[in-house]
Scaffold this motif. Structure first.
Motif, mmCIF file in Angstrom:
data_model
loop_
_atom_site.group_PDB
_atom_site.id
_atom_site.type_symbol
_atom_site.label_atom_id
_atom_site.label_comp_id
_atom_site.label_asym_id
_atom_site.label_seq_id
_atom_site.Cartn_x
_atom_site.Cartn_y
_atom_site.Cartn_z
ATOM 1 N N LEU A 125 -8.659 -1.228 -2.338
ATOM 2 C CA LEU A 125 -8.055 -1.537 -1.134
ATOM 3 C C LEU A 125 -7.466 -0.241 -0.407
ATOM 4 O O LEU A 125 -7.297 -0.183 0.637
ATOM 5 C CB LEU A 125 -6.732 -2.306 -1.495
ATOM 6 C CG LEU A 125 -6.954 -3.866 -2.042
ATOM 7 C CD1 LEU A 125 -5.706 -4.643 -2.496
ATOM 8 C CD2 LEU A 125 -7.896 -4.596 -0.710
ATOM 9 N N TRP A 126 -7.146 0.865 -1.253
ATOM 10 C CA TRP A 126 -6.859 2.012 -0.867
ATOM 11 C C TRP A 126 -7.884 2.770 0.142
ATOM 12 O O TRP A 126 -7.665 2.980 1.135
ATOM 13 C CB TRP A 126 -6.132 2.939 -1.915
ATOM 14 C CG TRP A 126 -5.743 4.300 -1.181
ATOM 15 C CD1 TRP A 126 -6.306 5.180 -0.903
ATOM 16 C CD2 TRP A 126 -4.241 4.610 -0.921
ATOM 17 N NE1 TRP A 126 -5.666 6.548 -0.333
ATOM 18 C CE2 TRP A 126 -4.260 5.870 -0.437
ATOM 19 C CE3 TRP A 126 -3.181 3.960 -1.134
ATOM 20 C CZ2 TRP A 126 -3.115 6.663 -0.125
ATOM 21 C CZ3 TRP A 126 -2.026 4.361 -0.669
ATOM 22 C CH2 TRP A 126 -1.951 5.804 -0.203
ATOM 23 N N ILE B 165 1.802 4.660 5.056
ATOM 24 C CA ILE B 165 1.572 3.377 4.275
ATOM 25 C C ILE B 165 2.499 3.428 3.077
ATOM 26 O O ILE B 165 3.098 2.377 2.336
ATOM 27 C CB ILE B 165 0.285 2.928 3.510
ATOM 28 C CG1 ILE B 165 0.120 1.537 3.028
ATOM 29 C CG2 ILE B 165 -0.170 3.943 2.739
ATOM 30 C CD1 ILE B 165 0.553 0.693 4.241
ATOM 31 N N LEU B 166 2.898 4.734 2.682
ATOM 32 C CA LEU B 166 3.693 4.963 1.509
ATOM 33 C C LEU B 166 5.168 4.506 1.697
ATOM 34 O O LEU B 166 5.908 4.132 0.826
ATOM 35 C CB LEU B 166 3.599 6.360 1.177
ATOM 36 C CG LEU B 166 2.577 6.870 0.559
ATOM 37 C CD1 LEU B 166 2.344 8.424 0.025
ATOM 38 C CD2 LEU B 166 1.883 6.273 -0.677
ATOM 39 N N ASP B 167 5.550 4.725 3.018
ATOM 40 C CA ASP B 167 6.843 4.319 3.619
ATOM 41 C C ASP B 167 7.260 2.696 3.211
ATOM 42 O O ASP B 167 8.168 2.317 2.441
ATOM 43 C CB ASP B 167 7.312 4.595 4.767
ATOM 44 C CG ASP B 167 7.414 5.920 5.092
ATOM 45 O OD1 ASP B 167 7.564 6.756 4.008
ATOM 46 O OD2 ASP B 167 7.086 6.453 6.224
ATOM 47 N N SER B 168 6.334 1.645 3.382
ATOM 48 C CA SER B 168 6.397 0.379 3.608
ATOM 49 C C SER B 168 6.283 0.211 1.897
ATOM 50 O O SER B 168 6.912 -0.991 1.367
ATOM 51 C CB SER B 168 5.498 -0.514 4.399
ATOM 52 O OG SER B 168 4.223 0.005 3.982
ATOM 53 N N ILE B 169 5.563 0.643 1.141
ATOM 54 C CA ILE B 169 5.203 0.455 -0.357
ATOM 55 C C ILE B 169 6.571 0.803 -0.907
ATOM 56 O O ILE B 169 6.879 0.002 -1.830
ATOM 57 C CB ILE B 169 4.008 1.400 -0.686
ATOM 58 C CG1 ILE B 169 2.498 0.791 -0.166
ATOM 59 C CG2 ILE B 169 4.017 1.393 -2.349
ATOM 60 C CD1 ILE B 169 1.589 1.956 -0.689
ATOM 61 N N LEU B 170 7.266 1.693 -0.545
ATOM 62 C CA LEU B 170 8.284 2.124 -1.047
ATOM 63 C C LEU B 170 9.403 1.102 -0.770
ATOM 64 O O LEU B 170 10.240 0.643 -1.791
ATOM 65 C CB LEU B 170 8.943 3.453 -0.598
ATOM 66 C CG LEU B 170 10.188 4.030 -1.345
ATOM 67 C CD1 LEU B 170 10.058 4.270 -2.832
ATOM 68 C CD2 LEU B 170 10.740 5.254 -0.713
ATOM 69 N N ILE C 110 2.275 -2.667 -3.815
ATOM 70 C CA ILE C 110 1.435 -1.706 -3.539
ATOM 71 C C ILE C 110 -0.011 -2.557 -2.699
ATOM 72 O O ILE C 110 -0.688 -2.033 -1.845
ATOM 73 C CB ILE C 110 0.691 -0.996 -4.644
ATOM 74 C CG1 ILE C 110 1.766 0.065 -4.884
ATOM 75 C CG2 ILE C 110 -0.818 -0.046 -4.100
ATOM 76 C CD1 ILE C 110 1.452 0.886 -6.232
ATOM 77 N N ALA C 111 -0.442 -3.347 -3.423
ATOM 78 C CA ALA C 111 -1.650 -4.245 -3.060
ATOM 79 C C ALA C 111 -1.144 -5.059 -1.713
ATOM 80 O O ALA C 111 -2.381 -5.075 -0.921
ATOM 81 C CB ALA C 111 -2.105 -5.229 -4.278
ATOM 82 N N GLU C 112 0.031 -5.538 -1.602
ATOM 83 C CA GLU C 112 0.275 -6.346 -0.268
ATOM 84 C C GLU C 112 0.271 -5.439 0.672
ATOM 85 O O GLU C 112 0.055 -5.823 1.981
ATOM 86 C CB GLU C 112 1.306 -7.101 -0.729
ATOM 87 C CG GLU C 112 1.267 -8.344 -1.686
ATOM 88 C CD GLU C 112 2.389 -9.092 -1.717
ATOM 89 O OE1 GLU C 112 3.402 -9.197 -1.314
ATOM 90 O OE2 GLU C 112 2.183 -10.544 -2.112
ATOM 91 N N MET D 95 -7.096 -10.440 1.363
ATOM 92 C CA MET D 95 -5.829 -10.890 1.156
ATOM 93 C C MET D 95 -6.088 -11.820 -0.376
ATOM 94 O O MET D 95 -5.258 -11.772 -1.457
ATOM 95 C CB MET D 95 -5.516 -12.174 2.233
ATOM 96 C CG MET D 95 -4.929 -11.636 3.176
ATOM 97 S SD MET D 95 -4.140 -12.828 4.296
ATOM 98 C CE MET D 95 -5.627 -13.767 4.833
ATOM 99 N N ILE D 96 -7.373 -12.275 -0.430
ATOM 100 C CA ILE D 96 -7.520 -13.127 -1.644
ATOM 101 C C ILE D 96 -7.738 -12.172 -3.038
ATOM 102 O O ILE D 96 -7.232 -12.261 -3.986
ATOM 103 C CB ILE D 96 -8.877 -13.938 -1.676
ATOM 104 C CG1 ILE D 96 -8.712 -14.901 -0.730
ATOM 105 C CG2 ILE D 96 -9.527 -14.363 -2.899
ATOM 106 C CD1 ILE D 96 -10.126 -15.439 -0.260
#
Length: 231
Positions: free
Chosen positions: A58-59, A205-210, A142-144, A15-16
């Motif tokens: 992170l990815w 994860i691409l769905d929530s990133i979008l 993307i990071a979040e 998170m940091i």
């Protein structure tokens, strides 16, 4: 117990790390007048490389903890992403109206902090302004998402769990957006729920990133139009 505690500490570290790019950029923007255009350009390039490196890191951790593969986004998935985006917008509008009605504030502390950065947008170096808009609209989402929905949901919980990761990661997401009252906390927490549901629909994860990019894209567009003097 020790393993669970270690996992929590790792999640806090992630998170940091996800917060670092925007915080660094705010510092660079605030001190830009102290350096020449050349030095600021070098700082900006270093910032961009550092941010991309953090996202890649992170990815890789998301892939390691989830064992999931990013799936392609088709037209049907775009439709779902837009519906989730509308849900997030409804939550944001209703939450902001309640904050104004009950607390007499025009916006949340998080939004106010973002807008304060651009209050003197005329003093922005164009390069820094581009990096700020790029970070707000794309890099930060993307990071979040990698941190909260990707890593958090898979590092701390088993794949069979649904409600617990949804609630915990969404509450943490709300806490990390500088809530100053229960309404702003619940507003960001509920938006976290929407992002989680968009991720969980296909475990992609691409769905929530979008969806997150759609959501952050609106203020980014407004800020850009103000910078250009459109209004």
């Amino acid at each position: 117990m020790k393993q669970r505690l270690f996992s929590i500490l790792k999640f806090i570290g992630f998170m940091i790390l996800s917060l670092a790019p925007l915080q660094i950029l705010v510092i660079l923007i605030g001190s830009q007048s102290q350096f020449s255009t050349m030095v600021n350009s070098v700082f900006g390039i270093v910032f961009f490389v550092l941010t991309i490196s953090i996202i890649i890191f992170l990815w890789k951790r998301y892939i390691r903890y989830s064992n999931e593969k990013a799936q392609k986004i088709g037209l049907r998935d775009l439709g779902f992403a837009f519906l989730f985006f509308l849900m997030a917008r409804v939550i944001a509008v209703v939450g902001t109206l309640l904050i104004t009605w009950i607390h007499g504030e025009d916006m949340t502390a998080n939004d106010e902090a973002i807008m304060s950065i651009t209050d003197n947008s005329g003093d922005f170096l164009a390069f820094y302004f581009f990096l700020f808009v790029l970070s707000l609209s794309i890099l930060v989402p993307i990071a979040e998402e990698l941190t909260y929905r990707g890593i958090g949901a898979n590092l701390l919980f088993s794949k069979k769990r649904f409600w617990l990761p949804l609630i915990i990661t969404s509450l943490v997401f709300g806490l990390m957006h500088s809530p100053t009252n229960i309404i702003s906390f619940l507003m960001y927490g509920c938006m976290g729920v929407v992002f989680f549901l968009s991720y969980h629909r296909r475990k992609n994860i691409l769905d929530s990133i979008l969806v997150h990019i759609f959501n952050n894209g609106l203020p980014a567009i407004v800020i850009t139009l103000e910078f250009m003097g459109v209004f």
